[in-house]
Design an enzyme around this catalytic site. Structure first.
Site, PDB file in Angstrom:
ATOM      1  CG  ASN A 163       3.664   1.416   1.618  1.00 50.79           C
ATOM      2  OD1 ASN A 163       3.512   2.106   0.605  1.00 50.79           O
ATOM      3  ND2 ASN A 163       4.035   0.166   1.567  1.00 50.79           N
ATOM      4  NE  ARG A 171       8.955   2.590  -6.845  1.00 53.37           N
ATOM      5  CZ  ARG A 171       8.828   1.462  -6.139  1.00 53.37           C
ATOM      6  NH1 ARG A 171       9.802   1.059  -5.356  1.00 53.37           N
ATOM      7  NH2 ARG A 171       7.735   0.739  -6.205  1.00 53.37           N
ATOM      8  CE  LYS A 186      -6.371   7.541  -5.532  1.00 52.91           C
ATOM      9  NZ  LYS A 186      -6.215   7.944  -4.112  1.00 52.91           N
ATOM     10  N   PRO A 187      -2.647  10.580  -4.889  1.00 52.63           N
ATOM     11  CG  PRO A 187      -1.635  12.367  -3.829  1.00 52.63           C
ATOM     12  CD  PRO A 187      -2.751  12.035  -4.768  1.00 52.63           C
ATOM     13  CB  ALA A 188      -2.689   6.657  -0.243  1.00 51.92           C
ATOM     14  CE  LYS A 189     -10.563   9.364   3.260  1.00 52.55           C
ATOM     15  NZ  LYS A 189     -11.708   8.526   3.569  1.00 52.55           N
ATOM     16  CB  SER A 241      -3.758  -3.983  -2.368  1.00 53.62           C
ATOM     17  OG  SER A 241      -4.884  -3.347  -2.928  1.00 53.62           O
ATOM     18  CD  GLU A 262       6.676  -1.693  -9.310  1.00 53.17           C
ATOM     19  OE1 GLU A 262       6.875  -2.626  -8.508  1.00 53.17           O
ATOM     20  OE2 GLU A 262       7.411  -1.462 -10.278  1.00 53.17           O
ATOM     21  CG  LEU A 263       0.139  -5.169  -8.448  1.00 53.25           C
ATOM     22  CD1 LEU A 263      -0.701  -6.192  -9.195  1.00 53.25           C
ATOM     23  CD2 LEU A 263      -0.639  -3.884  -8.242  1.00 53.25           C
ATOM     24  CB  CYS A 296       5.416  -4.013  -1.488  1.00 52.41           C
ATOM     25  SG  CYS A 296       6.692  -2.868  -2.023  1.00 52.41           S
ATOM     26  CD  GLU A 393       1.312  -7.187   0.699  1.00 50.21           C
ATOM     27  OE1 GLU A 393       0.175  -6.804   0.376  1.00 50.21           O
ATOM     28  OE2 GLU A 393       2.328  -6.535   0.470  1.00 50.21           O
ATOM     29  CB  SER A 453      14.497  -0.013  -2.261  1.00 48.56           C
ATOM     30  OG  SER A 453      13.527  -0.967  -1.930  1.00 48.56           O
TER      31      SER A 453
HETATM   32  P1  NAD Z   1      -4.498   0.070  -1.935  1.00 42.94           P
HETATM   33  O1  NAD Z   1      -4.524  -0.827  -3.117  1.00 42.94           O
HETATM   34  O2  NAD Z   1      -5.617   0.007  -0.983  1.00 42.94           O
HETATM   35  O3  NAD Z   1      -4.415   1.592  -2.393  1.00 42.94           O
HETATM   36  C1  NAD Z   1      -3.402   2.066  -3.248  1.00 42.94           C
HETATM   37  C2  NAD Z   1      -3.899   3.300  -3.961  1.00 42.94           C
HETATM   38  O4  NAD Z   1      -4.980   2.915  -4.809  1.00 42.94           O
HETATM   39  C3  NAD Z   1      -4.428   4.394  -3.064  1.00 42.94           C
HETATM   40  O5  NAD Z   1      -4.120   5.657  -3.622  1.00 42.94           O
HETATM   41  C4  NAD Z   1      -5.940   4.158  -3.102  1.00 42.94           C
HETATM   42  O6  NAD Z   1      -6.678   5.322  -2.839  1.00 42.94           O
HETATM   43  C5  NAD Z   1      -6.101   3.722  -4.530  1.00 42.94           C
HETATM   44  N1  NAD Z   1      -7.319   2.937  -4.790  1.00 42.94           N
HETATM   45  C6  NAD Z   1      -7.954   2.099  -3.956  1.00 42.94           C
HETATM   46  N2  NAD Z   1      -9.041   1.579  -4.564  1.00 42.94           N
HETATM   47  C7  NAD Z   1      -9.055   2.094  -5.812  1.00 42.94           C
HETATM   48  C8  NAD Z   1      -9.913   1.942  -6.931  1.00 42.94           C
HETATM   49  N3  NAD Z   1     -10.968   1.136  -6.892  1.00 42.94           N
HETATM   50  N4  NAD Z   1      -9.621   2.623  -8.057  1.00 42.94           N
HETATM   51  C9  NAD Z   1      -8.551   3.419  -8.120  1.00 42.94           C
HETATM   52  N5  NAD Z   1      -7.701   3.609  -7.102  1.00 42.94           N
HETATM   53  C10 NAD Z   1      -7.945   2.952  -5.966  1.00 42.94           C
HETATM   54  O7  NAD Z   1      -3.084  -0.169  -1.228  1.00 42.94           O
HETATM   55  P2  NAD Z   1      -2.518   0.527   0.070  1.00 42.94           P
HETATM   56  O8  NAD Z   1      -3.203  -0.062   1.252  1.00 42.94           O
HETATM   57  O9  NAD Z   1      -2.499   2.011  -0.087  1.00 42.94           O
HETATM   58  O10 NAD Z   1      -1.000   0.059   0.019  1.00 42.94           O
HETATM   59  C11 NAD Z   1      -0.586  -1.172   0.493  1.00 42.94           C
HETATM   60  C12 NAD Z   1      -0.404  -2.141  -0.656  1.00 42.94           C
HETATM   61  O11 NAD Z   1       0.488  -1.571  -1.605  1.00 42.94           O
HETATM   62  C13 NAD Z   1       0.234  -3.426  -0.218  1.00 42.94           C
HETATM   63  O12 NAD Z   1      -0.387  -4.505  -0.877  1.00 42.94           O
HETATM   64  C14 NAD Z   1       1.680  -3.281  -0.693  1.00 42.94           C
HETATM   65  O13 NAD Z   1       2.352  -4.482  -0.918  1.00 42.94           O
HETATM   66  C15 NAD Z   1       1.496  -2.506  -1.943  1.00 42.94           C
HETATM   67  N6  NAD Z   1       2.732  -1.824  -2.314  1.00 42.94           N
HETATM   68  C16 NAD Z   1       3.420  -2.292  -3.388  1.00 42.94           C
HETATM   69  C17 NAD Z   1       4.622  -1.685  -3.741  1.00 42.94           C
HETATM   70  C18 NAD Z   1       5.402  -2.185  -4.912  1.00 42.94           C
HETATM   71  O14 NAD Z   1       6.285  -1.456  -5.351  1.00 42.94           O
HETATM   72  N7  NAD Z   1       5.150  -3.372  -5.436  1.00 42.94           N
HETATM   73  C19 NAD Z   1       5.097  -0.598  -3.012  1.00 42.94           C
HETATM   74  C20 NAD Z   1       4.360  -0.144  -1.917  1.00 42.94           C
HETATM   75  C21 NAD Z   1       3.154  -0.769  -1.585  1.00 42.94           C
END
Ligand code: NAD
Length: 493
Positions: A163, A171, A186-189, A241, A262-263, A296, A393, A453
Site C-alpha cells: 500500500n 522506513r 522482499k517487497p509485495a508482489k 497483515s 507493523e500489523l 493501516c 479492516e 505519520s
Molecule cells: P500481507 O500480510 O498480505 O503481505 C505483506 C507482505 O508479506 C507482502 O510482501 C507479502 O508478499 C508478504 N507475505 C505474505 N504471506 C507471507 C508469508 N507466508 N511469509 C512471508 N511473507 C509473506 O499484507 P498486504 O495485503 O500487503 O498489506 C495490507 C496489510 O498491511 C493490512 O493489514 C495493513 O493494515 C497492514 N499494514 C500495516 C502497516 C503498519 O505500519 N502497521 C503499514 C501498512 C500496512
C-alpha cells in the site's frame, strides 16, 4: 497536466527488472518471472524476475558476506549514503510518484505526498546514524565500570506491503543502513517496482554491494521460508497483515530472531460534541481517504457523539460526494482504484452486510462499473455497534458512522477491538484529550489531526497491531543490539 503514455512507458522501461543480489541485477535462477498490473486499467505494466528459494538464499549469502565490513564502516559514511539517496530521490521525485501511481493506483498528488514522507526516513536516519550513543558509568558499588555500546543486529529480512511502496521500504532500510545492518528486502508482489527503483538509487548513492539485496517473486513463502530458517539471519521486520505477522512470529521463534511487526489496524475516529465540526470533517477525509482507505492508519470506525452525529454525517457525506474517482495519472482524479478485484469484493461484502444489518448508505455503497477496481466513496450512517464492518479492516473508501452518548462509552467502544494502532480524537477540550488518550489502548493518537505519520515520530501499535516502532528516536534501536562490557576496578591492587 495529465501524463502521456510515452512518459509512462519511458519511466517503466527505466526500472530494473532483475533481482538485486550482491550489487548485481540478476535473472531468477529458474528464469521465472511475474507480472505487475496497473489497478486502474488491469493491464500488465512490467514483468520482473521471480525469485526462487535458491535466489533467496543467494541474497542472504550476500547480506551475510557484507555484514562485517558494513558494521565497521564509519557512521558518517553510512549517514552520507542515506543523505545522498535522499537528495537523489528528491531530484527524481516525479518519477517515484508516477511509478507508485502506476503500480498502486493512488492519485499523483498523494503519490507525491508519499515521496516526501517516505524520503524523510532517509534524511532522518542519516541524522540518527551519527548520534547512536552508548554510555559509560561506575557501578553503584563504586568500583567496576560499565560500558554500554550499540552494535548492528546483523543481517535482516525486511518484508513490506503493497500500500505504501516507497515509505514502507525507506522506513526499514533507512534505520537498518544507519545502524549498520545488511538486508534482504522482499517487497509485495503487487507493487515491487518502486522498491526496484529505490534500490537502484541506493546503489547510485554509494551503498556497497551486498548491503541491500532485493528479491521479489510469485511466492512470498518460497522467498522468506529458507531465509527465516537460516541461522545467519538475525532479524525480521515485517509490515503487513496480522495473520501473516503471527505466522512470521512463530517462524521467528525457531531461530530466536529479533522481530518488528507493523500489523493491521482498526482506527477509531472519535468526534465529541465540542469539536470544531468542519475541522473534524476535514480530518475525517484525510484519515479515511488517504490511499483510498488502504492504510493501516485509516479511520475505520467513526464514533460520533449522538448530539452531532446527524450534522457530522451530512457534512462528511457532502465532502465524500465531491471526490472524483479516476486513474491517478489524470489531473481530475482525487480517488484511485482499489488494488485488485478481490480487495474490491471484500469491501463490498462488508458494506452489503452492514446495510443488511440496518446501516444506511448516505453516499456511495457500490463498486464503480468500467475499467479498474474503483469503489464509490461511501458513508454509512446508523451502523449498529456490533456490525462486522466495525471489527474488520475495511481497506477501502468506506466510512461507517456509529454513535455514543458519554466519554466513558466512547473509550469503551474505541477499545473494543483486537487492534491498537492509530486512533483519532476531535475535541476542543484539552483535559478531555489527556483523559481519553491515557485510557485508549492505541500506539498512536491524532488529536484534532487526521494525518499523524512522520519520520520523527515513533510509529507502531499495541495489541494485535504489532511490536516495535518505526521512525523517531526509537526507529534505529530496532536495528541495534546492546553490548555491555564490565570493566574491573581500575584502582584495585
Ligand atoms: P500481507 O500480510 O498480505 O503481505 C505483506 C507482505 O508479506 C507482502 O510482501 C507479502 O508478499 C508478504 N507475505 C505474505 N504471506 C507471507 C508469508 N507466508 N511469509 C512471508 N511473507 C509473506 O499484507 P498486504 O495485503 O500487503 O498489506 C495490507 C496489510 O498491511 C493490512 O493489514 C495493513 O493494515 C497492514 N499494514 C500495516 C502497516 C503498519 O505500519 N502497521 C503499514 C501498512 C500496512
Amino acid at each position: 497536466m495529465t501524463i502521456s503514455p510515452e512518459r509512462e512507458a519511458a519511466l517503466l522501461a527505466s526500472v530494473p527488472t532483475g533481482l538485486l543480489i550482491d550489487g548485481e541485477w540478476r535473472d531468477a535462477s529458474d528464469g521465472g518471472t511475474f507480472d505487475v498490473h496497473d489497478p486502474a486499467t488491469g493491464k500488465v505494466i512490467a514483468t520482473l524476475a521471480s525469485a526462487t528459494s535458491e535466489d533467496a538464499k543467494a541474497a542472504l549469502d550476500a547480506a551475510d558476506a557484507a555484514q562485517a565490513d558494513w558494521a565497521r564502516t564509519p557512521a558518517r559514511v553510512r549517514s552520507d549514503i542515506l543523505r545522498r539517496a535522499f537528495e537523489l530521490i528528491n531530484e527524481r521525485a516525479e518519477d517515484f510518484a508516477l511509478l507508485m501511481t502506476l503500480e498502486m493506483g493512488k492519485p499523483l498528488a498523494e503519490a507525491r505526498g508519499e515521496v516526501a514522507y517516505g524520503n524523510e526516513f532517509l534524511r532522518w536516519f542519516s541524522e540518527e546514524a551519527v548520534r547512536d550513543y552508548g554510555r559509560y558509568l561506575t557501578t553503584p558499588e563504586g568500583k567496576n565500570k560499565i560500558l554500554v555500546q550499540n552494535k548492528p543486529v546483523g543481517p535482516c529480512l525486511l518484508i513490506t506491503p503493497w500500500n505504501f511502496p516507497l515509505a514502507m521500504a525507506t522506513r526499514k532500510v533507512g534505520p537498518a543502513v544507519a545502524a549498520g545492518c545488511t538486508m534482504v528486502l522482499k517487497p509485495a508482489k503487487l507493487t515491487p517496482l518502486t522498491s526496484q527503483l529505490f534500490a537502484a538509487v541506493m546503489l547510485e548513492a554509494g551503498l556497497p554491494a551486498g548491503v541491500l539485496n532485493v528479491v521479489s517473486g510469485n511466492s512470498a513463502s518460497a522467498i522468506s521460508g529458507p531465509i527465516m530458517k537460516d541461522r545467519r539471519l538475525r532479524k525480521v521486520s515485517f509490515t503487513g497483515s496480522t495473520p501473516v505477522g503471527r505466522q512470521l512470529l512463530k517462524d521467528a521463534a525457531d531461530n530466536v530472531l529479533r522481530t518488528s511487526m507493523e500489523l493491521g489496524g482498526n482506527a477509531p475516529f472519535i468526534v465529541f460534541e465540542d469539536a470544531d465540526l468542519d475541522k473534524a470533517v476535514e480530518g475525517a477525509m484525510a484519515a479515511k481517504m488517504r490511499n483510498m482507505g488502504e492504510a493501516c492508519t485509516a479511520a475505520n470506525r467513526f464514533l460520533v457523539q449522538d448530539t452531532i452525529a446527524e450534522e457530522f454525517t451530512r457534512k462528511f457525506a457532502e465532502a465524500m460526494g465531491r471526490l472524483k474517482p479516476g486513474r491517478g495519472t489524470e489531473d481530475s482524479s482525487t480517488v484511485g482504484p482499489l488494488i485488485d478485484g478481490g480487495a474490491r469484493d471484500d469491501v463490498h461484502q462488508l458494506v452489503s452486510a452492514a446495510v443488511s444489518a440496518g446501516a444506511e448508505a448516505v453516499c456511495g455503497g457500490e463498486p464503480i462499473d468500467g475499467d479498474g477496481y474503483f469503489y464509490a466513496p461511501t458513508v454509512l450512517g446508523n451502523v449498529p455497534n456490533d456490525a462486522a464492518i466495525l471489527n474488520e479492516e475495511i481497506f477501502g473508501p468506506v466510512a461507517p458512522v456509529t454513535t455514543f452518548e458519554t466519554e466513558e462509552q466512547a473509550i469503551r467502544l474505541a477499545n473494543a477491538s483486537e487492534y491498537g494502532l492509530a486512533s483519532y480524537l476531535f475535541t476542543q477540550d484539552y483535559a478531555r484529550m489527556f483523559r481519553v488518550a491515557e485510557q485508549i489502548e492505541f500506539g498512536m493518537v491524532g488529536f484534532n489531526a487526521g494525518v499523524i505519520s512522520n519520520a520523527a515520530a515513533p510509529f507502531g501499535g499495541v495489541k494485535q497491531s504489532g511490536l516495535g516502532r518505526e521512525g523517531g528516536a526509537e526507529g534505529i534501536a530496532e536495528y541495534s543490539t546492546v553490548q555491555y562490557i564490565g570493566i574491573a576496578d581500575p584502582y584495585a591492587e
